[in-house]
Design an enzyme around this catalytic site. Sequence first.
Site, mmCIF file in Angstrom:
data_model
loop_
_atom_site.group_PDB
_atom_site.id
_atom_site.type_symbol
_atom_site.label_atom_id
_atom_site.label_comp_id
_atom_site.label_asym_id
_atom_site.label_seq_id
_atom_site.Cartn_x
_atom_site.Cartn_y
_atom_site.Cartn_z
ATOM 1 N N ASP A 191 -2.781 6.302 -3.560
ATOM 2 C CA ASP A 191 -1.307 5.526 -2.828
ATOM 3 C C ASP A 191 -0.741 4.410 -3.954
ATOM 4 O O ASP A 191 -1.325 4.353 -4.898
ATOM 5 C CB ASP A 191 -1.779 5.247 -1.587
ATOM 6 N N ASP A 198 -1.108 1.222 -3.984
ATOM 7 C CA ASP A 198 -2.111 0.092 -4.603
ATOM 8 C C ASP A 198 -3.425 0.868 -4.996
ATOM 9 O O ASP A 198 -4.277 0.007 -5.446
ATOM 10 C CB ASP A 198 -2.232 -0.792 -3.476
ATOM 11 N N ASP A 224 -6.015 2.425 -3.630
ATOM 12 C CA ASP A 224 -7.222 1.787 -3.066
ATOM 13 C C ASP A 224 -7.356 3.043 -2.036
ATOM 14 O O ASP A 224 -8.231 3.073 -1.309
ATOM 15 C CB ASP A 224 -7.133 0.832 -2.140
ATOM 16 N N SER A 251 0.726 -1.291 -0.116
ATOM 17 C CA SER A 251 0.119 -0.040 0.011
ATOM 18 C C SER A 251 0.939 1.200 0.051
ATOM 19 O O SER A 251 1.688 1.398 -1.106
ATOM 20 C CB SER A 251 -0.920 -0.007 1.221
#
Length: 446
Positions: free
Chosen positions: A241, A243, A245, A102
């Site tokens: 960010d 990833d 999400d 992340s």
Amino acid sequence: MARKYFGTDGIRGITNGANMTAAMAMKVGMAAGAHFLRGDHRHRVVIGKDTRLSGYMLESAMVAGFTSVGMDVVLLGPMPTPAVAMLTQSMRADMGVMISASHNPYGDNGIKLFGPDGYKLSDQDELAIEALIDGEIALSAPADIGRARRVDDAQGRYIHFAKSTFPTDLTLDGMKIVVDCANGAGYQVAPSALWELGAEVIALGVSPNGKNINDGVGSTAPELLCETVVASGAHLGIALDGDADRLIVVDELGHVVDGDQLMATIASGYARAGRLKNGGLVATVMSNLGLERHLKAQGIGMIRTAVGDRHVLEAMRAQGYNVGGEQSGHIILSDYATTGDGLVAALQVLAELAWAGVPASQLLHRFDPLPQLLKNVRFKGGKPLEHDSVKAVIAEAEAELAGIGRLVIRPSGTEPVIRVMAEGDDAAQVTRVVDRICDAVRLVAA
């Protein structure tokens, strides 16, 4: 039962550290594959990743693990976490995997697992997989070993899906948007989707080299985005960010708009269109009291959960809400996705902007946040919050803030730290309350 490997969002750690080695990744693939082998059909897992250097290593190890127990593998390449969840469903896969840490720096990595419904695994599934990791796993016969293949059009499939969430009677024509992809998983799909909807796109954080993910860019470092929005005269800035999400927005004046303001904007638009299910939204205990008051004034409800998008989603599913999220920018829109989706959330905000025809600073500043202060207190061991002296100070603080503020005190789930947060109308009072509680904790934790 305590979990050994899985944390609040999959398995995560320093690459080539205890839980994030190639050997561990292969074992996770073997265990998860064995757990999801149900029935006589050819089983399939989809694997996506972000742009970290270690993604190659972990991806290859997981392919070995899954195929060794007889599961076919579909490789998506760099893709957002929500894209993996969506494609797990649409490709009728038995499970999905996202290799990402992340918003963490490139040296970390993680493994997130999704069930065939596109939702992150239950505690029961994770415990079952952990038991298999530490045990003996039966391997497939030579004729039953799985195959692996790459899907070339995965990005196009996700872009098409994301665009389908934007109202067909609106476009982004004439709108200049800066999008910061954090040199992460959304670096190709996010700019493409915005451009295809008609926007003039200025892209930042779209040159990943394996080591620059989240490095001075993205939702956790919006300074460059703020500068670029103002310098280019853009209508809006969007930051994802690593990833993709999570979403943070910057208005045309260069001011950062957090998840609380974005949830308020989306919920208001949904309520106007008669789409807001259960008449409210789900947020965590960290969302500002100003959000709660703003929604109440509009007749929109709000319930709170523990910190973490996992808890938000559980409450949404259990109680029938379709909007939820966190102040940090994890926004879940269950009409479209089974997890947080930064691009889809951004498109809902942009739809409101296109509909309203007003500057972002006017549309997105929904309420004035109450003064809020969060401090962390480290302790060496024991349970400081159970001491009578600490309980007494907390009780006094709660009485002082009753009706005019809020207090949230919780131990960290990842380190020996007590988090003390207070908010209220009087900033000085909030500071005094937090400092008193922190001092009380330090006295018993020394």
